[in-house]
Design a protein around this motif. Structure first.
Motif, PDB file in Angstrom:
ATOM      1  N   GLU A 103      40.926  26.782  25.187  1.00 31.28           N
ATOM      2  CA  GLU A 103      41.793  25.725  25.704  1.00 31.28           C
ATOM      3  C   GLU A 103      41.397  25.365  27.141  1.00 31.28           C
ATOM      4  OE1 GLU A 103      42.681  28.411  24.093  1.00 31.28           O
ATOM      5  OE2 GLU A 103      44.243  27.975  22.617  1.00 31.28           O
ATOM      6  N   LEU A 104      40.972  26.385  27.883  1.00 27.17           N
ATOM      7  CA  LEU A 104      40.570  26.154  29.272  1.00 27.17           C
ATOM      8  C   LEU A 104      39.290  25.324  29.333  1.00 27.17           C
ATOM      9  CD1 LEU A 104      40.787  26.789  32.371  1.00 27.17           C
ATOM     10  CD2 LEU A 104      39.308  28.762  31.902  1.00 27.17           C
ATOM     11  N   THR A 105      38.295  25.688  28.534  1.00 25.99           N
ATOM     12  CA  THR A 105      37.034  24.942  28.596  1.00 25.99           C
ATOM     13  C   THR A 105      37.240  23.490  28.136  1.00 25.99           C
ATOM     14  OG1 THR A 105      36.424  25.984  26.505  1.00 25.99           O
ATOM     15  CG2 THR A 105      35.412  26.876  28.456  1.00 25.99           C
ATOM     16  N   LYS A 106      38.122  23.305  27.149  1.00 15.15           N
ATOM     17  CA  LYS A 106      38.439  21.955  26.686  1.00 15.15           C
ATOM     18  C   LYS A 106      39.078  21.151  27.825  1.00 15.15           C
ATOM     19  CE  LYS A 106      41.083  19.659  23.015  1.00 15.15           C
ATOM     20  NZ  LYS A 106      42.531  19.520  23.343  1.00 15.15           N
ATOM     21  N   GLY A 111      40.516  42.380  35.056  1.00 15.99           N
ATOM     22  CA  GLY A 111      40.528  41.117  35.793  1.00 15.99           C
ATOM     23  C   GLY A 111      39.110  40.669  36.125  1.00 15.99           C
ATOM     24  N   ASP A 112      38.281  41.625  36.584  1.00 18.29           N
ATOM     25  CA  ASP A 112      36.899  41.310  36.948  1.00 18.29           C
ATOM     26  C   ASP A 112      36.082  40.908  35.721  1.00 18.29           C
ATOM     27  OD1 ASP A 112      37.443  41.837  39.570  1.00 18.29           O
ATOM     28  OD2 ASP A 112      36.630  43.873  39.538  1.00 18.29           O
ATOM     29  N   THR A 113      36.254  41.646  34.631  1.00 14.73           N
ATOM     30  CA  THR A 113      35.522  41.341  33.400  1.00 14.73           C
ATOM     31  C   THR A 113      35.850  39.929  32.929  1.00 14.73           C
ATOM     32  OG1 THR A 113      35.779  43.656  32.792  1.00 14.73           O
ATOM     33  CG2 THR A 113      35.050  42.184  31.041  1.00 14.73           C
ATOM     34  N   THR A 114      37.139  39.586  32.970  1.00 13.73           N
ATOM     35  CA  THR A 114      37.584  38.269  32.516  1.00 13.73           C
ATOM     36  C   THR A 114      36.999  37.163  33.399  1.00 13.73           C
ATOM     37  OG1 THR A 114      39.627  39.332  31.804  1.00 13.73           O
ATOM     38  CG2 THR A 114      39.627  36.927  31.883  1.00 13.73           C
ATOM     39  N   ALA A 115      37.037  37.388  34.720  1.00 11.53           N
ATOM     40  CA  ALA A 115      36.510  36.383  35.648  1.00 11.53           C
ATOM     41  C   ALA A 115      35.004  36.199  35.418  1.00 11.53           C
ATOM     42  CB  ALA A 115      36.790  36.799  37.084  1.00 11.53           C
ATOM     43  N   ILE A 135      31.076  23.011  38.989  1.00 11.46           N
ATOM     44  CA  ILE A 135      32.457  23.264  39.377  1.00 11.46           C
ATOM     45  C   ILE A 135      32.479  24.441  40.349  1.00 11.46           C
ATOM     46  CG2 ILE A 135      32.954  24.871  37.462  1.00 11.46           C
ATOM     47  CD1 ILE A 135      35.668  23.499  37.201  1.00 11.46           C
ATOM     48  N   LYS A 136      33.357  24.354  41.333  1.00  8.31           N
ATOM     49  CA  LYS A 136      33.451  25.445  42.304  1.00  8.31           C
ATOM     50  C   LYS A 136      34.393  26.511  41.740  1.00  8.31           C
ATOM     51  CE  LYS A 136      35.261  26.146  46.917  1.00  8.31           C
ATOM     52  NZ  LYS A 136      36.201  25.566  47.871  1.00  8.31           N
ATOM     53  N   THR A 137      33.981  27.756  41.787  1.00  6.69           N
ATOM     54  CA  THR A 137      34.907  28.812  41.379  1.00  6.69           C
ATOM     55  C   THR A 137      35.164  29.718  42.577  1.00  6.69           C
ATOM     56  OG1 THR A 137      33.137  30.264  40.625  1.00  6.69           O
ATOM     57  CG2 THR A 137      34.129  28.851  38.962  1.00  6.69           C
ATOM     58  N   SER A 138      36.386  30.216  42.683  1.00 14.73           N
ATOM     59  CA  SER A 138      36.694  31.127  43.788  1.00 14.73           C
ATOM     60  C   SER A 138      37.631  32.210  43.295  1.00 14.73           C
ATOM     61  CB  SER A 138      37.335  30.353  44.938  1.00 14.73           C
ATOM     62  OG  SER A 138      38.510  29.720  44.486  1.00 14.73           O
ATOM     63  N   ARG A 139      37.650  33.310  44.009  1.00 12.81           N
ATOM     64  CA  ARG A 139      38.569  34.396  43.660  1.00 12.81           C
ATOM     65  C   ARG A 139      39.462  34.692  44.836  1.00 12.81           C
ATOM     66  NH1 ARG A 139      35.393  38.881  40.137  1.00 12.81           N
ATOM     67  NH2 ARG A 139      33.791  37.521  39.244  1.00 12.81           N
ATOM     68  N   LEU A 140      40.634  35.201  44.546  1.00 12.16           N
ATOM     69  CA  LEU A 140      41.554  35.570  45.614  1.00 12.16           C
ATOM     70  C   LEU A 140      40.885  36.614  46.500  1.00 12.16           C
ATOM     71  CD1 LEU A 140      45.085  35.949  44.005  1.00 12.16           C
ATOM     72  CD2 LEU A 140      44.048  33.966  45.086  1.00 12.16           C
ATOM     73  N   ALA A 141      41.105  36.528  47.806  1.00 12.28           N
ATOM     74  CA  ALA A 141      40.547  37.505  48.736  1.00 12.28           C
ATOM     75  C   ALA A 141      41.146  38.869  48.440  1.00 12.28           C
ATOM     76  CB  ALA A 141      40.849  37.087  50.163  1.00 12.28           C
ATOM     77  N   HIS A 179      30.561  32.893  33.659  1.00 15.67           N
ATOM     78  CA  HIS A 179      29.343  32.755  32.871  1.00 15.67           C
ATOM     79  C   HIS A 179      29.435  31.524  31.940  1.00 15.67           C
ATOM     80  CE1 HIS A 179      25.656  34.011  30.946  1.00 15.67           C
ATOM     81  NE2 HIS A 179      26.234  33.846  29.765  1.00 15.67           N
ATOM     82  N   LEU A 180      30.607  31.364  31.322  1.00 19.51           N
ATOM     83  CA  LEU A 180      30.825  30.214  30.432  1.00 19.51           C
ATOM     84  C   LEU A 180      30.675  28.888  31.167  1.00 19.51           C
ATOM     85  CD1 LEU A 180      34.010  30.714  28.214  1.00 19.51           C
ATOM     86  CD2 LEU A 180      31.633  30.589  27.474  1.00 19.51           C
ATOM     87  N   LEU A 181      31.050  28.899  32.448  1.00 17.59           N
ATOM     88  CA  LEU A 181      31.085  27.647  33.222  1.00 17.59           C
ATOM     89  C   LEU A 181      29.800  27.406  34.009  1.00 17.59           C
ATOM     90  CD1 LEU A 181      34.717  27.871  34.694  1.00 17.59           C
ATOM     91  CD2 LEU A 181      33.974  26.734  32.603  1.00 17.59           C
TER      92      LEU A 181
END
Ligand SMILES: [Zn+2]
Length: 197
Positions: A127-130, A150-154, A166-172, A159-161
């Motif tokens: 749903e997210l990629t769509k 959490g890290d594995t999911t991110a 697109i810019k990706t960021s993670r919480l500090a 990798h999918l994206l």
């Protein structure tokens, strides 16, 4: 020790999160002392709660049964080009409280955890990629717990994206490693959001 009906109530209450047998017993006795109207209201609210709510068609946040979009997605003043990824709907209210975030959300419905048999196909990643293809957001913020899951999911989603611009960021990492985002306080979350990288 107690009449069967009370024992049954205690058993049910002890199944609730963070409620041990002692708290369940206290709650059961508290309920016994409430007036009948209060008890009727409470039990009918519980009985009907699933019928009264809906999941947002876009982000899977909770919404009332008459709305197919949640208040966040309905608010066109919000930044439509930023999507913040969260594990559960419980992560949204604390992020909203920081008042530092004005974009949209996407509720994954869990984290990848092979040990628990949860793979990417069990989460709302399709749903997210769509959504990303259709709306072309500029930034995806991973607001996931700083745990292995959490890290594995991110990493999986990054990798999918990788072929999409697109810019990706993670919480500090003001959040202590291994802790659950759900328990982070407002101040910590606010800093984590501002310091995202
Ligand atoms: Zn929504």
């Amino acid at each position: 020790m107690f009449p069967e009906s009370i024992q049954k109530l205690i058993n049910h209450l002890s199944k609730l999160p963070d409620i041990g047998p002692r708290a369940a017993t206290r709650l059961a006795f508290h309920l016994i002392n409430q007036d009948q109207t209060e008890l009727n209201d409470l039990s009918s609210l519980i009985a009907n709660i699933r019928k009264e709510i809906n999941l947002c068609r876009d982000c899977f946040n909770l919404t009332s049964k008459d709305n197919d979009q949640c208040p966040v997605c309905q608010d066109k003043k919000r930044d439509q080009k930023t999507i913040c990824l969260v594990e559960t709907v419980l992560n949204i209210p604390p992020l909203e409280k920081t008042k530092r975030y004005n974009g949209l959300y996407h509720v994954l419905g869990g984290l990848i955890s092979p040990a628990d048999g949860i793979g990417p196909e069990n989460l709302r990643i399709k749903e997210l990629t769509k959504r990303i293809k259709e709306n072309q957001p500029q930034e995806i913020i991973f607001a996931l717990s700083p745990t292995t899951e959490g890290d594995t999911t991110a990493l999986y989603i990054e990798h999918l994206l990788k072929d999409i611009k697109i810019k990706t960021s993670r919480l500090a990492r003001g959040l202590s490693s291994g802790s659950d985002l759900e328990y982070a306080d407002e101040h910590t979350l606010s800093n984590a959001l501002m310091g995202r990288k």
